[in-house]
Enzyme design. Structure first.
Site, PDB file in Angstrom:
ATOM      1  N   ASP A  88       0.604  -1.177   0.005  1.00 23.14           N
ATOM      2  CA  ASP A  88      -0.060   0.087  -0.175  1.00 23.14           C
ATOM      3  C   ASP A  88       0.956   1.184  -0.040  1.00 23.14           C
ATOM      4  O   ASP A  88       1.935   1.190   0.447  1.00 23.14           O
ATOM      5  CB  ASP A  88      -0.749  -0.092   1.320  1.00 23.14           C
ATOM      6  CG  ASP A  88      -2.201  -0.815   1.307  1.00 23.14           C
ATOM      7  OD1 ASP A  88      -2.143  -1.665   0.212  1.00 23.14           O
ATOM      8  OD2 ASP A  88      -3.050  -0.745   2.074  1.00 23.14           O
ATOM      9  N   ASP A  89       0.351   2.338  -0.619  1.00 24.68           N
ATOM     10  CA  ASP A  89       0.772   4.031  -0.146  1.00 24.68           C
ATOM     11  C   ASP A  89       1.702   4.095  -1.136  1.00 24.68           C
ATOM     12  O   ASP A  89       2.096   5.691  -1.082  1.00 24.68           O
ATOM     13  CB  ASP A  89       1.221   3.968   1.210  1.00 24.68           C
ATOM     14  CG  ASP A  89       0.115   3.681   2.264  1.00 24.68           C
ATOM     15  OD1 ASP A  89      -1.197   3.392   1.917  1.00 24.68           O
ATOM     16  OD2 ASP A  89       0.351   3.832   3.484  1.00 24.68           O
ATOM     17  N   HIS A 142      -5.919   9.242   0.940  1.00 27.42           N
ATOM     18  CA  HIS A 142      -5.936   8.022   2.132  1.00 27.42           C
ATOM     19  C   HIS A 142      -6.835   8.377   3.344  1.00 27.42           C
ATOM     20  O   HIS A 142      -6.410   8.120   4.410  1.00 27.42           O
ATOM     21  CB  HIS A 142      -4.431   7.864   2.775  1.00 27.42           C
ATOM     22  CG  HIS A 142      -4.183   6.509   3.295  1.00 27.42           C
ATOM     23  ND1 HIS A 142      -4.466   6.466   4.432  1.00 27.42           N
ATOM     24  CD2 HIS A 142      -3.530   5.352   2.934  1.00 27.42           C
ATOM     25  CE1 HIS A 142      -4.055   4.987   4.877  1.00 27.42           C
ATOM     26  NE2 HIS A 142      -3.552   4.524   3.903  1.00 27.42           N
ATOM     27  N   HIS A 250       3.886  -2.299   3.058  1.00 25.76           N
ATOM     28  CA  HIS A 250       4.099  -0.833   2.101  1.00 25.76           C
ATOM     29  C   HIS A 250       5.207  -0.756   1.539  1.00 25.76           C
ATOM     30  O   HIS A 250       6.427  -1.141   2.214  1.00 25.76           O
ATOM     31  CB  HIS A 250       4.107   0.213   3.439  1.00 25.76           C
ATOM     32  CG  HIS A 250       2.757   0.096   4.209  1.00 25.76           C
ATOM     33  ND1 HIS A 250       2.376  -0.617   5.330  1.00 25.76           N
ATOM     34  CD2 HIS A 250       1.416   0.880   4.105  1.00 25.76           C
ATOM     35  CE1 HIS A 250       1.083  -0.599   5.666  1.00 25.76           C
ATOM     36  NE2 HIS A 250       0.492   0.452   5.007  1.00 25.76           N
TER      37      HIS A 250
END
Length: 372
Positions: A88-89, A142, A250
């Site tokens: 993620d991210d 987010h 991540h």
């Protein structure tokens, strides 16, 4: 990317923008459950603040506060030996090191992309696609989606969709709501925009980002992952049979990349096969629009795992669903871990106490670390 064509980074997009109004008009709002917008934490207004147990509306199927999943949610891989490897991210500068490791080991992964990061690193996103990795969405800023209005949810998703498509030519199909924050109102809006909701397998969130925040030591994460491996038999697929994990990691800092490099061989040594989410689900059409042909021709990670049909595995879709009449179900014997709802909820809440961060804040930590 021309920043003037998109909303400001790390902010909830303006719903009064003409393009957003057009997107909002395309939703059939009569099908969207009338669930109130959730409140947030005092110091993190777009991280959901769960009410007392007896005040949670069971009809909302609110994963963040009740551990509830719908049959349409992706929580596990259908095959017990398959491991849905997801990050993620990103994209971030650190993503390239993760991609280098994955490619050298002939592993494909799914990267859940934050639209704001594409403004900064469009070339890295294109490299992920060229190397055959699977791209999915993690919204624009987010924010927890249950804390947003209907119009804000549409804006978060559509602007992210647009910038990913502008950069790669692909319209993504899978979305992981930030913090896994989803209820039936959010699910229906996402479904109408063509999206499949992805969470992760309870107990398989690595919490790797906490290392960058100096909240946990790497050895603790490794031990937690070892414990998860010891309890693999608890994982249940959507059909109730044994399933494989979908992990949460991540690709933001050198620290999270280092941890992933340790975790991947640990899982492989225990018989897990890491792969992108579309491959674990046997989804031969992992995008709403766009083709994998060019990716495979580039000789990237996409060539390393066959898309041949696996017996007994069905591909998730985005067909009609009745989210208005749904009630929360005990997670036992459903997707995820075979634990009671109260146990699942406790696990979610324990993680939530330390998850009230913003991607902007963590991205700043990543930038500072890269500069040292």
């Amino acid at each position: 990317m021309n920043g003037d064509l998109y909303p400001p980074k790390d902010t909830i997009p303006d719903v009064s923008h003409p393009q957003v109004k057009q997107w909002v008009s395309e939703i059939d709002w009569s099908k969207v459950p009338q669930i109130p917008v959730a409140g947030g934490l005092p110091d993190s207004p777009h991280f959901p603040n769960c009410p007392p147990d007896d005040e949670v509306d069971k009809r909302s199927c609110w994963w963040s506060c009740d551990g509830c999943v719908q049959p349409s949610d992706v929580v596990t891989c259908p095959n017990q030996s398959d491991w849905g490897l997801t990050y993620d991210d990103g994209p971030s500068v650190a993503s390239r090191e993760m991609m280098k490791y994955l490619n050298s080991n002939k592993i494909s992964a799914t990267f859940f992309i934050v639209g704001s990061r594409v403004l900064e690193y469009p070339d890295i996103l294109r490299e992920q696609v060229a190397q055959g990795h699977h791209i999915a969405m993690h919204t624009w800023s987010h924010a927890g989606l249950t804390t947003l209005t209907n119009e804000q949810i549409v804006a978060e998703v559509r602007w992210s969709e647009k910038i990913i498509r502008d950069a790669t030519g692909l319209t993504v199909k899978y979305i992981r709501p930030p913090y896994g924050d989803v209820d039936n109102r959010v699910r229906e809006i996402l479904r109408q925009m063509g999206y499949v909701t992805v969470i992760w397998t309870l107990g398989w969130d690595t919490n790797d980002w906490r290392v960058a925040m100096n909240q946990i030591q790497p050895d603790e994460i490794m031990q937690t992952f070892e414990n998860a491996l010891d309890n693999r038999e608890l994982i249940r697929s959507s059909t109730g049979g044994p399933g494989g994990p979908v992990t949460l990691e991540h690709d933001l800092t050198d620290g999270t990349i280092y941890l992933s490099k340790q975790i991947i061989p640990m899982g492989m040594n225990r018989g897990l096969r890491p792969m992108s989410l579309d491959r674990c689900l046997n989804d031969a059409s992992p995008y709403q629009k766009g083709s994998l042909t060019d990716q495979k021709a580039n000789g990237g990670a996409g060539n390393h795992t066959s898309l041949a049909t696996k017996p007994g595995i069905t591909t998730p879709g985005n067909g009609a669903a009745d989210y208005n009449g749904s009630t929360a179900q005990d997670t036992k014997n459903e997707q995820g871990l075979s634990m009671s709802k109260s146990e699942a909820k406790a696990m979610i809440h324990n993680g939530a106490q330390t998850m009230g961060y913003t991607v902007m804040g963590l991205a700043m930590v990543a930038s500072l670390m890269m500069a040292l």
